[in-house]
Design an enzyme around this catalytic site. Structure first.
Site, PDB file in Angstrom:
ATOM      1  N   HIS A 109      -3.068  -6.522  -4.224  1.00  0.00           N
ATOM      2  CA  HIS A 109      -3.126  -7.842  -4.026  1.00  0.00           C
ATOM      3  C   HIS A 109      -3.727  -8.326  -2.675  1.00  0.00           C
ATOM      4  O   HIS A 109      -3.495  -7.841  -1.687  1.00  0.00           O
ATOM      5  CB  HIS A 109      -1.727  -8.347  -4.229  1.00  0.00           C
ATOM      6  N   ASP A 141       6.158  -4.135 -11.172  1.00  0.00           N
ATOM      7  CA  ASP A 141       7.144  -4.265 -11.883  1.00  0.00           C
ATOM      8  C   ASP A 141       7.383  -5.176 -13.034  1.00  0.00           C
ATOM      9  O   ASP A 141       5.949  -5.480 -13.248  1.00  0.00           O
ATOM     10  CB  ASP A 141       8.633  -4.321 -10.985  1.00  0.00           C
TER      11      ASP A 141
HETATM   12  C1  GRF Z   1      -9.477  -8.068  -5.199  1.00  0.00           C
HETATM   13  O1  GRF Z   1      -9.498  -9.088  -4.022  1.00  0.00           O
HETATM   14  C2  GRF Z   1      -7.870  -7.531  -5.541  1.00  0.00           C
HETATM   15  O2  GRF Z   1      -7.204  -7.843  -4.352  1.00  0.00           O
HETATM   16  C3  GRF Z   1      -7.640  -8.628  -6.786  1.00  0.00           C
HETATM   17  O3  GRF Z   1      -8.574  -9.020  -7.342  1.00  0.00           O
HETATM   18  C4  GRF Z   1      -9.768  -8.870  -6.398  1.00  0.00           C
HETATM   19  C5  GRF Z   1     -10.661  -7.736  -7.331  1.00  0.00           C
HETATM   20  O4  GRF Z   1     -12.024  -7.662  -6.792  1.00  0.00           O
HETATM   21  N1  GRF Z   1      -6.460  -8.013  -7.245  1.00  0.00           N
HETATM   22  P1  GRF Z   1     -12.924  -6.590  -7.399  1.00  0.00           P
HETATM   23  O5  GRF Z   1     -13.134  -6.796  -8.621  1.00  0.00           O
HETATM   24  O6  GRF Z   1     -12.374  -5.226  -7.298  1.00  0.00           O
HETATM   25  O7  GRF Z   1     -14.234  -6.496  -6.591  1.00  0.00           O
END
Ligand code: GRF
Length: 201
Positions: A109, A141
Protein backbone atom coordinates in the site's frame (compact mmCIF):
# COMPACT_ATOMS: atom_id res chain seq x y z
CA UNK A 1 10.69 -23.36 -4.75
CA UNK A 2 7.84 -21.17 -3.51
CA UNK A 3 5.34 -20.36 -6.23
CA UNK A 4 3.87 -16.88 -6.39
CA UNK A 5 0.61 -15.85 -7.98
CA UNK A 6 0.65 -12.12 -8.69
CA UNK A 7 -2.60 -10.18 -9.07
CA UNK A 8 -2.50 -6.82 -10.86
CA UNK A 9 -4.87 -4.28 -12.37
CA UNK A 10 -2.66 -1.95 -14.38
CA UNK A 11 0.86 -0.70 -14.86
CA UNK A 12 2.60 -3.52 -13.02
CA UNK A 13 5.73 -1.73 -11.82
CA UNK A 14 5.62 -3.62 -8.51
CA UNK A 15 5.27 -6.84 -10.51
CA UNK A 16 8.33 -5.77 -12.51
CA UNK A 17 10.35 -5.26 -9.33
CA UNK A 18 9.53 -8.84 -8.32
CA UNK A 19 10.42 -10.18 -11.76
CA UNK A 20 13.73 -8.28 -11.61
CA UNK A 21 14.53 -9.43 -8.06
CA UNK A 22 14.04 -13.05 -9.11
CA UNK A 23 16.22 -12.52 -12.17
CA UNK A 24 18.93 -10.89 -10.04
CA UNK A 25 18.79 -13.73 -7.51
CA UNK A 26 17.63 -11.44 -4.71
CA UNK A 27 14.37 -13.33 -4.47
CA UNK A 28 14.31 -17.09 -4.44
CA UNK A 29 10.83 -17.75 -5.79
CA UNK A 30 9.03 -18.43 -9.01
CA UNK A 31 6.09 -16.50 -10.42
CA UNK A 32 3.73 -19.29 -11.46
CA UNK A 33 1.05 -17.00 -12.88
CA UNK A 34 0.12 -13.33 -13.27
CA UNK A 35 -3.61 -12.60 -13.20
CA UNK A 36 -5.30 -9.31 -14.02
CA UNK A 37 -8.91 -8.17 -13.71
CA UNK A 38 -8.61 -5.97 -16.80
CA UNK A 39 -7.58 -6.68 -20.39
CA UNK A 40 -4.69 -5.02 -22.24
CA UNK A 41 -2.88 -3.75 -19.18
CA UNK A 42 0.87 -3.28 -19.01
CA UNK A 43 1.18 -5.90 -16.26
CA UNK A 44 0.15 -8.61 -18.75
CA UNK A 45 2.76 -7.39 -21.20
CA UNK A 46 5.47 -7.35 -18.52
CA UNK A 47 4.63 -10.95 -17.61
CA UNK A 48 4.59 -11.97 -21.25
CA UNK A 49 7.98 -10.30 -21.84
CA UNK A 50 9.41 -12.28 -18.92
CA UNK A 51 7.94 -15.54 -20.22
CA UNK A 52 5.49 -15.84 -17.33
CA UNK A 53 2.05 -17.38 -17.73
CA UNK A 54 -0.48 -14.53 -17.70
CA UNK A 55 -4.24 -14.56 -17.77
CA UNK A 56 -6.82 -11.80 -17.78
CA UNK A 57 -9.89 -12.66 -15.75
CA UNK A 58 -11.96 -9.72 -16.90
CA UNK A 59 -14.26 -8.60 -14.10
CA UNK A 60 -16.72 -7.36 -16.72
CA UNK A 61 -17.41 -10.95 -17.78
CA UNK A 62 -18.75 -11.88 -14.35
CA UNK A 63 -22.03 -10.78 -12.83
CA UNK A 64 -21.10 -11.48 -9.22
CA UNK A 65 -18.01 -11.16 -7.06
CA UNK A 66 -18.22 -14.83 -6.07
CA UNK A 67 -17.97 -16.11 -9.62
CA UNK A 68 -15.15 -13.71 -10.37
CA UNK A 69 -13.17 -14.77 -7.31
CA UNK A 70 -13.84 -18.45 -8.02
CA UNK A 71 -12.28 -18.00 -11.44
CA UNK A 72 -9.20 -16.41 -9.87
CA UNK A 73 -8.95 -19.14 -7.25
CA UNK A 74 -9.23 -21.79 -9.92
CA UNK A 75 -6.20 -20.37 -11.76
CA UNK A 76 -4.20 -19.94 -8.56
CA UNK A 77 -4.87 -23.56 -7.59
CA UNK A 78 -4.14 -24.80 -11.12
CA UNK A 79 -0.77 -23.05 -10.94
CA UNK A 80 -0.19 -24.50 -7.44
CA UNK A 81 0.43 -21.07 -5.99
CA UNK A 82 1.80 -20.95 -2.41
CA UNK A 83 1.71 -17.20 -1.84
CA UNK A 84 -0.62 -14.64 -3.43
CA UNK A 85 0.93 -11.25 -4.15
CA UNK A 86 -1.36 -8.26 -4.66
CA UNK A 87 0.55 -5.77 -6.78
CA UNK A 88 -1.72 -2.88 -7.64
CA UNK A 89 -4.79 -5.10 -7.66
CA UNK A 90 -7.61 -2.61 -7.25
CA UNK A 91 -10.24 -4.91 -5.77
CA UNK A 92 -11.11 -5.88 -2.23
CA UNK A 93 -11.04 -9.64 -1.74
CA UNK A 94 -13.93 -11.31 0.08
CA UNK A 95 -13.49 -13.04 3.43
CA UNK A 96 -13.98 -16.37 1.64
CA UNK A 97 -11.08 -15.68 -0.68
CA UNK A 98 -8.86 -14.51 2.16
CA UNK A 99 -9.59 -17.71 4.11
CA UNK A 100 -8.59 -19.83 1.12
CA UNK A 101 -5.08 -18.38 1.48
CA UNK A 102 -5.04 -17.53 5.17
CA UNK A 103 -1.86 -15.56 6.00
CA UNK A 104 -0.66 -16.32 2.49
CA UNK A 105 -1.69 -13.10 0.77
CA UNK A 106 0.51 -10.00 0.77
CA UNK A 107 -0.30 -6.49 -0.40
CA UNK A 108 1.67 -3.29 -0.82
CA UNK A 109 0.00 0.00 0.00
CA UNK A 110 1.45 3.41 -0.93
CA UNK A 111 1.22 5.03 2.52
CA UNK A 112 2.36 4.38 6.06
CA UNK A 113 -0.60 2.33 7.33
CA UNK A 114 -2.76 2.73 9.28
CA UNK A 115 -2.69 6.23 7.79
CA UNK A 116 -4.42 6.74 4.47
CA UNK A 117 -5.87 3.35 3.54
CA UNK A 118 -7.96 3.06 0.38
CA UNK A 119 -7.51 3.95 -3.25
CA UNK A 120 -6.24 7.57 -2.99
CA UNK A 121 -3.40 7.34 -0.51
CA UNK A 122 -1.15 10.00 -2.07
CA UNK A 123 -3.98 12.51 -2.49
CA UNK A 124 -5.11 11.90 1.08
CA UNK A 125 -1.57 12.25 2.45
CA UNK A 126 -1.01 15.53 0.58
CA UNK A 127 -4.38 16.94 1.61
CA UNK A 128 -3.72 16.04 5.22
CA UNK A 129 -0.35 17.78 5.13
CA UNK A 130 1.85 15.01 6.48
CA UNK A 131 5.61 15.59 6.25
CA UNK A 132 6.40 11.90 5.90
CA UNK A 133 4.61 9.27 3.90
CA UNK A 134 5.85 5.97 2.48
CA UNK A 135 4.71 2.46 1.77
CA UNK A 136 3.65 -0.63 3.68
CA UNK A 137 3.83 -4.34 2.89
CA UNK A 138 1.27 -6.27 4.91
CA UNK A 139 -0.54 -9.55 5.10
CA UNK A 140 -4.10 -9.33 3.86
CA UNK A 141 -6.96 -9.92 6.25
CA UNK A 142 -10.68 -9.42 5.77
CA UNK A 143 -10.49 -5.63 6.06
CA UNK A 144 -9.16 -2.98 3.69
CA UNK A 145 -5.41 -2.40 4.08
CA UNK A 146 -5.71 -3.57 7.67
CA UNK A 147 -3.68 -6.78 8.01
CA UNK A 148 -0.47 -7.29 10.03
CA UNK A 149 2.40 -5.09 8.82
CA UNK A 150 5.52 -6.80 7.51
CA UNK A 151 7.69 -3.90 6.36
CA UNK A 152 7.49 -0.15 5.84
CA UNK A 153 9.64 2.51 4.23
CA UNK A 154 9.35 6.24 4.88
CA UNK A 155 9.51 8.96 2.23
CA UNK A 156 9.74 12.68 2.87
CA UNK A 157 6.85 14.77 1.56
CA UNK A 158 8.03 17.99 -0.07
CA UNK A 159 6.12 21.27 -0.05
CA UNK A 160 5.82 21.28 -3.82
CA UNK A 161 4.93 17.60 -4.21
CA UNK A 162 2.14 16.64 -6.57
CA UNK A 163 0.38 13.28 -6.37
CA UNK A 164 2.60 12.18 -9.22
CA UNK A 165 5.93 13.30 -7.77
CA UNK A 166 5.13 11.77 -4.39
CA UNK A 167 3.94 8.56 -6.05
CA UNK A 168 7.17 8.27 -8.01
CA UNK A 169 9.36 8.62 -4.92
CA UNK A 170 7.21 6.16 -2.97
CA UNK A 171 7.32 3.68 -5.86
CA UNK A 172 11.13 3.64 -5.68
CA UNK A 173 10.80 2.38 -2.11
CA UNK A 174 8.00 -0.04 -3.00
CA UNK A 175 10.26 -1.66 -5.55
CA UNK A 176 12.89 -2.23 -2.84
CA UNK A 177 10.77 -3.44 0.08
CA UNK A 178 8.24 -5.67 -1.68
CA UNK A 179 10.79 -8.19 -3.01
CA UNK A 180 12.59 -8.05 0.36
CA UNK A 181 9.41 -8.83 2.29
CA UNK A 182 8.59 -11.71 -0.04
CA UNK A 183 12.11 -13.10 0.38
CA UNK A 184 11.66 -13.04 4.17
CA UNK A 185 8.50 -15.11 3.71
CA UNK A 186 10.36 -17.51 1.42
CA UNK A 187 13.03 -17.94 4.10
CA UNK A 188 10.34 -18.73 6.67
CA UNK A 189 11.35 -15.71 8.75
CA UNK A 190 7.93 -14.08 9.17
CA UNK A 191 6.01 -15.04 12.27
CA UNK A 192 2.57 -13.55 12.84
CA UNK A 193 1.76 -12.95 16.50
CA UNK A 194 -1.60 -11.23 16.77
CA UNK A 195 -1.31 -7.92 14.93
CA UNK A 196 2.47 -8.10 14.83
CA UNK A 197 4.77 -9.71 12.32
CA UNK A 198 8.03 -10.75 13.92
CA UNK A 199 11.05 -11.10 11.68
CA UNK A 200 12.97 -14.04 13.07
CA UNK A 201 16.52 -15.18 12.34
C1 GRF B 1 1.30 0.98 -6.13
O1 GRF B 1 1.38 2.30 -5.72
C2 GRF B 1 0.90 0.10 -4.98
O2 GRF B 1 1.36 0.57 -3.75
C3 GRF B 1 -0.60 0.17 -5.01
O3 GRF B 1 -0.92 0.22 -6.38
C4 GRF B 1 0.16 0.77 -7.12
C5 GRF B 1 0.52 -0.23 -8.17
O4 GRF B 1 1.42 0.25 -9.10
N1 GRF B 1 -1.16 -0.96 -4.33
P1 GRF B 1 1.94 -0.71 -10.24
O5 GRF B 1 0.73 -1.17 -11.05
O6 GRF B 1 2.62 -1.88 -9.58
O7 GRF B 1 2.88 0.10 -11.05
Amino acid sequence: MIKLGVLCSGRGSDLQSIIDAIKNKKLNAEIAVVLTDKPNVLALQRAENAGIKNICIDRKNFTGKNDFESAILKELKAAQVDLVILAGFMRILSANFVHEYENKIMNIHPALLPSFPGAHAHRDALNYGVKISGCTVHFVDEGTDSGPIIMQAAVEVKDDDTEESLENRVLEQEHIIYPKAIQLYVEGKLKIVGRKVLITD
